[in-house]
Enzyme design. Structure first.
Site, PDB file in Angstrom:
ATOM      1  CE  LYS A 178      -1.888   2.769   2.988  1.00 49.54           C
ATOM      2  NZ  LYS A 178      -1.324   3.840   1.588  1.00 49.54           N
ATOM      3  CB  CYS A 186      13.834   9.680   8.724  1.00 48.68           C
ATOM      4  SG  CYS A 186      14.548   8.767   8.012  1.00 48.68           S
ATOM      5  CD  GLU A 202       9.798  13.550  12.280  1.00 47.80           C
ATOM      6  OE1 GLU A 202       8.700  12.754  11.942  1.00 47.80           O
ATOM      7  OE2 GLU A 202      11.025  13.297  11.317  1.00 47.80           O
ATOM      8  CD  GLU A 244      13.560   1.355  11.944  1.00 48.37           C
ATOM      9  OE1 GLU A 244      13.980   2.317  11.736  1.00 48.37           O
ATOM     10  OE2 GLU A 244      13.504  -0.488  12.531  1.00 48.37           O
TER      11      GLU A 244
HETATM   12  P1  NAD Z   1       3.067   8.982   7.421  1.00 45.86           P
HETATM   13  O1  NAD Z   1       2.809   7.849   8.648  1.00 45.86           O
HETATM   14  O2  NAD Z   1       1.548   9.733   7.291  1.00 45.86           O
HETATM   15  O3  NAD Z   1       2.292   7.372   6.520  1.00 45.86           O
HETATM   16  C1  NAD Z   1       2.919   7.112   5.829  1.00 45.86           C
HETATM   17  C2  NAD Z   1       2.245   5.047   5.482  1.00 45.86           C
HETATM   18  O4  NAD Z   1       1.570   4.887   6.720  1.00 45.86           O
HETATM   19  C3  NAD Z   1       1.366   5.896   4.338  1.00 45.86           C
HETATM   20  O5  NAD Z   1       1.596   5.015   3.069  1.00 45.86           O
HETATM   21  C4  NAD Z   1      -0.073   6.233   5.365  1.00 45.86           C
HETATM   22  O6  NAD Z   1      -0.697   5.772   3.581  1.00 45.86           O
HETATM   23  C5  NAD Z   1       0.409   4.843   5.623  1.00 45.86           C
HETATM   24  N1  NAD Z   1      -1.107   4.771   7.013  1.00 45.86           N
HETATM   25  C6  NAD Z   1      -1.034   6.137   7.384  1.00 45.86           C
HETATM   26  N2  NAD Z   1      -2.680   5.868   8.872  1.00 45.86           N
HETATM   27  C7  NAD Z   1      -2.198   4.551   8.573  1.00 45.86           C
HETATM   28  C8  NAD Z   1      -3.029   3.409   9.192  1.00 45.86           C
HETATM   29  N3  NAD Z   1      -4.062   3.903  10.370  1.00 45.86           N
HETATM   30  N4  NAD Z   1      -3.062   2.388   9.108  1.00 45.86           N
HETATM   31  C9  NAD Z   1      -1.951   1.493   7.979  1.00 45.86           C
HETATM   32  N5  NAD Z   1      -1.052   2.622   7.361  1.00 45.86           N
HETATM   33  C10 NAD Z   1      -1.210   3.594   6.966  1.00 45.86           C
HETATM   34  O7  NAD Z   1       4.204   9.563   7.143  1.00 45.86           O
HETATM   35  P2  NAD Z   1       4.795   9.800   5.511  1.00 45.86           P
HETATM   36  O8  NAD Z   1       4.398  11.516   5.943  1.00 45.86           O
HETATM   37  O9  NAD Z   1       4.465   9.191   4.028  1.00 45.86           O
HETATM   38  O10 NAD Z   1       6.262   9.952   5.896  1.00 45.86           O
HETATM   39  C11 NAD Z   1       7.267  10.983   6.529  1.00 45.86           C
HETATM   40  C12 NAD Z   1       7.638  10.386   8.465  1.00 45.86           C
HETATM   41  O11 NAD Z   1       7.926   9.105   7.502  1.00 45.86           O
HETATM   42  C13 NAD Z   1       8.665  10.900   8.880  1.00 45.86           C
HETATM   43  O12 NAD Z   1       7.811  11.044  10.426  1.00 45.86           O
HETATM   44  C14 NAD Z   1       9.254  10.993   8.501  1.00 45.86           C
HETATM   45  O13 NAD Z   1      10.686  11.020   9.507  1.00 45.86           O
HETATM   46  C15 NAD Z   1       9.126   9.571   8.755  1.00 45.86           C
HETATM   47  N6  NAD Z   1      10.450   8.388   7.711  1.00 45.86           N
HETATM   48  C16 NAD Z   1      10.605   8.164   8.604  1.00 45.86           C
HETATM   49  C17 NAD Z   1      11.868   6.862   8.400  1.00 45.86           C
HETATM   50  C18 NAD Z   1      12.730   5.475   8.397  1.00 45.86           C
HETATM   51  O14 NAD Z   1      13.840   4.905   8.181  1.00 45.86           O
HETATM   52  N7  NAD Z   1      12.932   6.334  10.317  1.00 45.86           N
HETATM   53  C19 NAD Z   1      11.897   7.213   6.724  1.00 45.86           C
HETATM   54  C20 NAD Z   1      11.536   7.358   5.768  1.00 45.86           C
HETATM   55  C21 NAD Z   1      10.583   8.435   6.346  1.00 45.86           C
END
Ligand code: NAD
Length: 528
Positions: free
Chosen positions: A219, A334, A429, A300
């Protein structure tokens, strides 16, 4: 010139010999720049197509759609996608379970040759994939290169790792027995990536799953489904059997939630925000009726990454490292540096140099290879501008602090000085081009500030002192620590990636332990 200019690396023979990361393009070379412009023109001509859900190899249309827009020009549609709803969860799980029956029984050679092939195809179409990232998430050319190169590295690295895992041995053999250890797949996984490394992280979690013999429901983020659709097309072209990866863009809160909660979901590979990660962790811990295993959750999450700038450092390279780490891909990594913790003895000099460096960053359309593109969407832009207003109250604006002109979600690179420890800008963040500079009384104080958030993802220290380097290695509590270099740009194999504390489960993608997370070890002791 782009902000992040990674080094060019030599390549050795594909698939054998020591693993070598994919070389980056040097766009000062006019031939490379010409090829990239032509890839951009080719992809531009394909914008706006419609993509289907793919469940068990079948193409499916839905009434609800997801429109992926160009953040630099939101009136431009990159792709129209179907939107999986709760009603698609059961068919997707069924298809993945059916495929698991055969895929889990394939030989490791069959699975790795598929993944090697995917890497080979990507190498051939690298610039085309980069161009999709330019349009879909507003990456400049070097950032897009880093994302697609990392994807190729994951293909190569995880396939090699799967072969290594297949040769695992028990530490000893008991007399009269043949003792073995087999890393077998888990089952059906939910792969839930973010939009910020929409190729590398999406593909990395998918490839690690399937090369280990699992099948998945992928997804993608609703902000970046097109690059994921292109990747799934590539998997199909490489010969992936139906049902091994089921492509289901959909809303996180409905489709994503329901897949995570399903009794037959065996593991969840998630990368995203702290809030959603914790939500998934909780949901995964709840036993659904009929569920016979503990779901594995690989999570992550976010960061509030700091660079410590010691009084005794090469100030020019510290300024460069902070600028690149804070503003590469608009600060939407991130690993991005969102806090520069600077010794009071060089604080003013550092700020003056940093201001000069940051003001050279041009904001604009990444199709023209501006240094910085737009932030991902309108909601994100509003959130970031809210933090900027907060920063104006809590600190001293050094540069930026406003939108940049254009239709897109452009924000000027923003630096605040005198941000107090524990304040909102210092703790939360932001995920945008906003840097908080914090004054430290000395190295002890700097370490104390650096460690005083709930995150622990990346960090860097600029110092010439061996003692301070050793102290940072001992005391700076982050999953990825860098010394005298920027805190972004982890390389597969060299910098296994994953965070401590609220930054995640420290899965260390691109490292030698990663595939353990996608397998379970079966120990067999056979009397001979
Ligand atoms: P997000 O948490 O909003 O979304 C991530 C994914 O989760 C998306 O595909 C989203 O559709 C899905 N999602 C949202 N709600 C959900 C639910 N209730 N159940 C299942 N899936 C759900 O994050 P984002 O805005 O896409 O990405 C940015 C974030 O990702 C930042 O916090 C960043 O630090 C983090 N990030 C972390 C790493 C790492 O390796 N630690 C790497 C890249 C990004």
């Amino acid at each position: 010139m782009a902000i992040a200019e990674p080094p060019v690396r030599p390549r050795t023979t594909l698939h054998e010999g020591p693993f070598v990361t994919e070389p980056f393009f040097d766009f000062r070379n006019e031939e490379n720049a010409r090829r990239m412009r032509s890839a951009i023109a080719k992809v531009r001509a394909q914008l706006g197509h419609e993509y289907d859900l793919i469940i068990g190899g079948k193409r499916i249309k839905t009434t609800d759609k997801i429109k992926s827009l160009n953040p630099s020009q939101p009136s431009q549609i990159i792709g129209t996608h179907q939107k999986a709803g709760k009603e698609h969860v059961e068919p997707a799980i069924k298809a993945a379970l059916a495929a698991f029956e055969s895929w889990s029984r394939t030989t490791v050679e069959e699975r790795t040759s598929l993944v090697f092939r995917v890497g080979d195809l990507l190498r051939q179409r690298k610039m085309e994939f980069m161009a999709w990232l330019v349009f879909e998430v507003s990456k400049n050319w070097a950032e897009a290169d880093a994302d697609v190169s990392e994807t190729i590295d994951f293909c190569e690295f995880y396939a090699r790792e799967a072969l290594r895992f297949s040769q695992a041995q028990t530490p000893i053999q008991l007399p009269g027995e043949h003792d073995s250890l087999l890393y077998i797949p888990l089952g059906v996984g939910a792969v839930i990536p973010p939009w910020n490394f929409p190729c590398a992280i999406m593909a990395g979690m998918t490839l690690a799953s399937i090369v280990s013999g699992n099948t998945v429901i992928l997804k993608p983020s609703s902000d970046s489904p097109t690059i994921a659709a292109k990747f799934v097309e590539l998997l199909e072209e490489a010969g992936m059997p139906e049902g091994v990866v089921n492509f289901c863009p959909g809303a996180g809160a409905s489709f994503g939630d329901a897949v995570v909660a399903h009794a037959k979901t065996r593991f969840i590979a998630f990368t995203g925000s702290r809030e959603v990660g914790l939500h998934i962790n909780k949901a995964a811990a709840t036993q659904a009726p009929g569920q016979i295993w503990i779901k594995r959750a690989i999570l992550e999450m976010g960061g509030k990454d700091a660079i410590i700038v010691d009084a005794d450092c090469d100030i020019d390279s510290a300024v460069e490292g902070v600028a690149q780490s804070a503003f590469g891909f608009q600060g939407q990594k991130c690993s991005a540096c969102s806090r520069a913790i600077v010794d009071e003895r060089i604080y003013d000099k550092f700020l003056e140099q940093l201001k000069g460096r940051v003001e050279k960053i041009q904001v604009g359309d990444p199709a023209e290879n501006a240094n910085m593109g737009a932030v991902i969407n309108e909601g994100s832009m509003k959130t970031i501008l809210g933090y900027i207003e907060q920063g104006k109250k809590d600190g001293r604006l050094i540069t930026g602090g406003e939108r940049a002109p254009g239709e897109g979600y452009f924000i000027r690179p923003t630096v605040f000085a005198d941000i107090p420890p524990k304040s909102k800008l210092e703790q939360e963040e932001i995920f945008g081009p906003v840097l908080a500079v914090i004054k430290a009384r000395g190295f002890d104080h700097a370490l104390e500030i650096a460690n005083d958030t709930e995150f622990g993802l990346t960090g860097a220290v600029y110092t010439k002192s061996r003692d301070k380097i050793d102290r940072a290695i001992q005391e700076f509590h982050v999953g990825n620590l860098y010394i005298n270099r920027k805190c972004t740009g982890a390389m597969v194999g060299a910098h296994p990636f994953g965070g401590f504390n609220m930054s995640g489960t420290d899965s260390k993608s691109g490292g030698p332990d990663y595939l353990y997370l996608f397998t379970q070890a079966k120990s067999v002791g056979e009397k001979i």
